[in-house]
Scaffold this motif. Structure first.
Motif, PDB file in Angstrom:
ATOM      1  N   PHE A  94      -7.455  86.548  59.452  1.00 23.91           N
ATOM      2  CA  PHE A  94      -6.494  87.581  58.886  1.00 23.91           C
ATOM      3  C   PHE A  94      -6.931  88.769  58.681  1.00 23.91           C
ATOM      4  O   PHE A  94      -6.645  90.017  59.018  1.00 23.91           O
ATOM      5  CB  PHE A  94      -5.088  86.863  58.195  1.00 23.91           C
ATOM      6  CG  PHE A  94      -4.479  86.026  58.756  1.00 23.91           C
ATOM      7  CD1 PHE A  94      -3.433  86.527  59.470  1.00 23.91           C
ATOM      8  CD2 PHE A  94      -4.515  84.667  58.836  1.00 23.91           C
ATOM      9  CE1 PHE A  94      -2.180  85.678  59.979  1.00 23.91           C
ATOM     10  CE2 PHE A  94      -3.791  83.885  59.745  1.00 23.91           C
ATOM     11  CZ  PHE A  94      -2.646  84.305  60.128  1.00 23.91           C
ATOM     12  N   VAL A  95      -8.163  88.625  57.953  1.00 28.29           N
ATOM     13  CA  VAL A  95      -8.657  89.834  57.301  1.00 28.29           C
ATOM     14  C   VAL A  95      -9.330  90.464  58.311  1.00 28.29           C
ATOM     15  O   VAL A  95      -9.358  91.804  58.610  1.00 28.29           O
ATOM     16  CB  VAL A  95      -9.797  89.337  56.182  1.00 28.29           C
ATOM     17  CG1 VAL A  95     -10.756  90.532  56.006  1.00 28.29           C
ATOM     18  CG2 VAL A  95      -9.230  88.832  55.095  1.00 28.29           C
ATOM     19  N   TYR A 141      -0.812  89.963  54.898  1.00 35.16           N
ATOM     20  CA  TYR A 141      -1.369  90.852  55.457  1.00 35.16           C
ATOM     21  C   TYR A 141      -0.680  91.788  56.559  1.00 35.16           C
ATOM     22  O   TYR A 141      -1.187  92.516  57.383  1.00 35.16           O
ATOM     23  CB  TYR A 141      -2.652  90.139  56.427  1.00 35.16           C
ATOM     24  CG  TYR A 141      -3.738  89.556  55.442  1.00 35.16           C
ATOM     25  CD1 TYR A 141      -4.600  90.268  54.836  1.00 35.16           C
ATOM     26  CD2 TYR A 141      -3.850  88.162  54.863  1.00 35.16           C
ATOM     27  CE1 TYR A 141      -5.770  89.954  54.196  1.00 35.16           C
ATOM     28  CE2 TYR A 141      -4.754  87.618  54.232  1.00 35.16           C
ATOM     29  CZ  TYR A 141      -5.667  88.497  53.872  1.00 35.16           C
ATOM     30  OH  TYR A 141      -6.580  87.889  53.102  1.00 35.16           O
ATOM     31  N   ASP A 142       0.762  91.710  56.312  1.00 38.79           N
ATOM     32  CA  ASP A 142       1.713  92.483  56.974  1.00 38.79           C
ATOM     33  C   ASP A 142       1.558  92.436  58.545  1.00 38.79           C
ATOM     34  O   ASP A 142       1.765  93.298  59.112  1.00 38.79           O
ATOM     35  CB  ASP A 142       1.296  94.096  56.409  1.00 38.79           C
ATOM     36  CG  ASP A 142       2.705  94.763  56.774  1.00 38.79           C
ATOM     37  OD1 ASP A 142       3.676  94.330  57.178  1.00 38.79           O
ATOM     38  OD2 ASP A 142       2.362  96.008  57.064  1.00 38.79           O
ATOM     39  N   ILE A 143       1.416  91.114  58.977  1.00 39.02           N
ATOM     40  CA  ILE A 143       1.012  90.935  60.284  1.00 39.02           C
ATOM     41  C   ILE A 143       2.331  90.362  60.877  1.00 39.02           C
ATOM     42  O   ILE A 143       2.666  89.227  60.137  1.00 39.02           O
ATOM     43  CB  ILE A 143      -0.195  90.011  60.809  1.00 39.02           C
ATOM     44  CG1 ILE A 143      -1.355  91.161  60.465  1.00 39.02           C
ATOM     45  CG2 ILE A 143      -0.103  89.763  62.318  1.00 39.02           C
ATOM     46  CD1 ILE A 143      -2.759  90.341  60.818  1.00 39.02           C
ATOM     47  N   LYS A 144       2.820  90.525  62.066  1.00 36.63           N
ATOM     48  CA  LYS A 144       4.107  89.863  62.428  1.00 36.63           C
ATOM     49  C   LYS A 144       3.750  88.856  63.282  1.00 36.63           C
ATOM     50  O   LYS A 144       2.846  88.578  64.023  1.00 36.63           O
ATOM     51  CB  LYS A 144       4.980  90.847  63.152  1.00 36.63           C
ATOM     52  CG  LYS A 144       5.785  92.021  62.170  1.00 36.63           C
ATOM     53  CD  LYS A 144       6.484  91.318  60.923  1.00 36.63           C
ATOM     54  CE  LYS A 144       7.229  92.444  60.030  1.00 36.63           C
ATOM     55  NZ  LYS A 144       7.793  91.779  59.046  1.00 36.63           N
ATOM     56  N   VAL A 145       4.839  87.847  63.566  1.00 37.88           N
ATOM     57  CA  VAL A 145       4.487  86.475  64.415  1.00 37.88           C
ATOM     58  C   VAL A 145       5.496  86.327  65.338  1.00 37.88           C
ATOM     59  O   VAL A 145       6.648  86.616  64.958  1.00 37.88           O
ATOM     60  CB  VAL A 145       4.536  85.388  63.463  1.00 37.88           C
ATOM     61  CG1 VAL A 145       4.427  84.197  64.215  1.00 37.88           C
ATOM     62  CG2 VAL A 145       3.343  85.359  62.382  1.00 37.88           C
ATOM     63  N   LEU A 146       5.003  86.129  66.595  1.00 34.87           N
ATOM     64  CA  LEU A 146       5.943  85.543  67.688  1.00 34.87           C
ATOM     65  C   LEU A 146       5.658  83.991  67.761  1.00 34.87           C
ATOM     66  O   LEU A 146       4.515  83.784  68.121  1.00 34.87           O
ATOM     67  CB  LEU A 146       5.510  86.421  68.922  1.00 34.87           C
ATOM     68  CG  LEU A 146       5.998  85.542  70.296  1.00 34.87           C
ATOM     69  CD1 LEU A 146       7.306  85.554  70.345  1.00 34.87           C
ATOM     70  CD2 LEU A 146       5.509  86.487  71.648  1.00 34.87           C
ATOM     71  N   LEU A 147       6.633  83.439  67.518  1.00 36.55           N
ATOM     72  CA  LEU A 147       6.477  81.877  67.607  1.00 36.55           C
ATOM     73  C   LEU A 147       6.989  81.483  69.021  1.00 36.55           C
ATOM     74  O   LEU A 147       8.117  81.952  69.569  1.00 36.55           O
ATOM     75  CB  LEU A 147       7.405  80.998  66.680  1.00 36.55           C
ATOM     76  CG  LEU A 147       6.932  81.121  65.096  1.00 36.55           C
ATOM     77  CD1 LEU A 147       7.928  80.317  64.487  1.00 36.55           C
ATOM     78  CD2 LEU A 147       5.264  80.305  65.119  1.00 36.55           C
ATOM     79  N   ASP A 148       5.698  81.080  70.098  1.00 33.59           N
ATOM     80  CA  ASP A 148       6.126  80.781  71.311  1.00 33.59           C
ATOM     81  C   ASP A 148       6.074  79.364  71.414  1.00 33.59           C
ATOM     82  O   ASP A 148       5.025  78.605  71.134  1.00 33.59           O
ATOM     83  CB  ASP A 148       4.908  81.397  72.016  1.00 33.59           C
ATOM     84  CG  ASP A 148       4.663  80.664  73.456  1.00 33.59           C
ATOM     85  OD1 ASP A 148       5.673  80.649  74.044  1.00 33.59           O
ATOM     86  OD2 ASP A 148       3.487  80.757  73.777  1.00 33.59           O
TER      87      ASP A 148
END
Length: 302
Positions: A94-95, A141-148
């Protein structure tokens, strides 16, 4: 065998910009795919499958997540998977992604994550908790997620990325055939005699199971700050019964909207990429938070 570091180096940042959601400034969102983590694919993590080299059918040969768990059994399979989950994606990943200005990650998961069945029972223990860790770390870390939902019961396309290479037939202890009858039979039994994308029967239980999977995802993560989008099934094959697939998409979109209208509904085009095939998907004119996912495999074909 221990996983080779080259696996991670080669594929951790594959499929850059595989997700492109429109923004106010018309700039494509930068994203990457977390493949080979929760849904095993031998081409992504080959070293996980080296242990089966030279095995006969009766000795057990893993070629997808279903047979991986079947061959190793719940205890050994789970031990291998837990080690894989802990090392394939770490906080350092993530970093690195944040440093590369990744804004969204596509996370393939199996429908066994919340309700394991068959050989997944025991073998995939801890999967839900690991997805929770990923969601929380993405938020950090302010990252969005698409759960597929990459894999559904019955296999939506017949290939290993669906969890099970459907209709793999062993001709003897050392040989098998798959390509001649690689079928997506999640929605029903395909008619091998008539062919021409016709089915003998439909599997309403599998369809209901897949919708219940989405309900479970919503109940677990539907209000998580990191969740941006849900895709209910990855790459249903081109011979999928389109009326049933569209009805499934409509039902899932309603589930998502009723639970959290801010979540984007992503649907794969089942390799029917023409707009004419999808203009009747919804009766209304409101397509806000609806995204069509198309996978163009330029390596094969025009």
């Amino acid at each position: 065998p221990t996983r080779r570091s080259s696996d991670l180096k080669s594929f951790a940042f594959a499929s850059l910009a595989s997700v492109a959601l429109a923004r106010g400034d018309q700039r494509a969102m930068v994203g990457t795919n977390i493949g080979g983590w929760q849904v095993l694919e031998p081409w992504i993590t080959p070293s996980l499958f080296y242990r089966f080299l030279g095995n006969t059918q009766s000795e057990g040969v893993g070629m997808d997540q279903y047979t991986f768990c079947e061959a190793l059994g719940p205890e050994e399979g789970n031990a291998v998977l837990r080690e894989h989950w802990d090392t394939w994606i770490t906080e350092e990943t993530f970093v690195d992604m944040a440093a590369r200005e990744v804004e969204m990650i596509r996370v393939p998961i199996g429908d066994w994550t919340l309700k394991p069945y068959g050989p997944y029972v025991g073998c995939t223990d801890g999967a839900k908790e690991k997805v929770q860790w990923l969601m929380d770390t993405a938020q950090k870390y302010d990252i969005k997620v698409l759960l597929d939902v990459h894999a559904v019961k019955g296999s939506q396309n017949g290939y290993d990325n669906s969890g099970q290479s459907n209709r793999t037939i062993w001709t003897d202890e050392n040989n098998f055939n798959h390509w001649d009858q690689a079928l997506g039979e999640w929605m029903g039994e395909y008619d091998m005699v008539k062919q021409n994308c016709q089915y003998k029967s439909y599997n309403w239980e599998n369809i209901a199971w897949a919708k219940d999977t989405i309900q479970g995802i919503l109940e677990e993560w539907g209000n998580h700050p990191a969740l941006a989008a849900i895709e209910p099934v990855n790459e249903p094959w081109w011979c999928s019964p389109m009326d049933l697939l569209k009805a499934f998409y409509r039902d899932v979109r309603k589930l998502i909207r009723d639970y959290n209208p801010d979540i984007k509904f992503v649907f794969h085009d089942a390799f029917h990429s023409s707009a004419w095939d999808w203009n009747d998907l919804f009766d209304d004119d409101d397509h806000e938070n609806v995204v069509m996912d198309t996978h163009q495999y330029f390596a094969w074909g025009g």
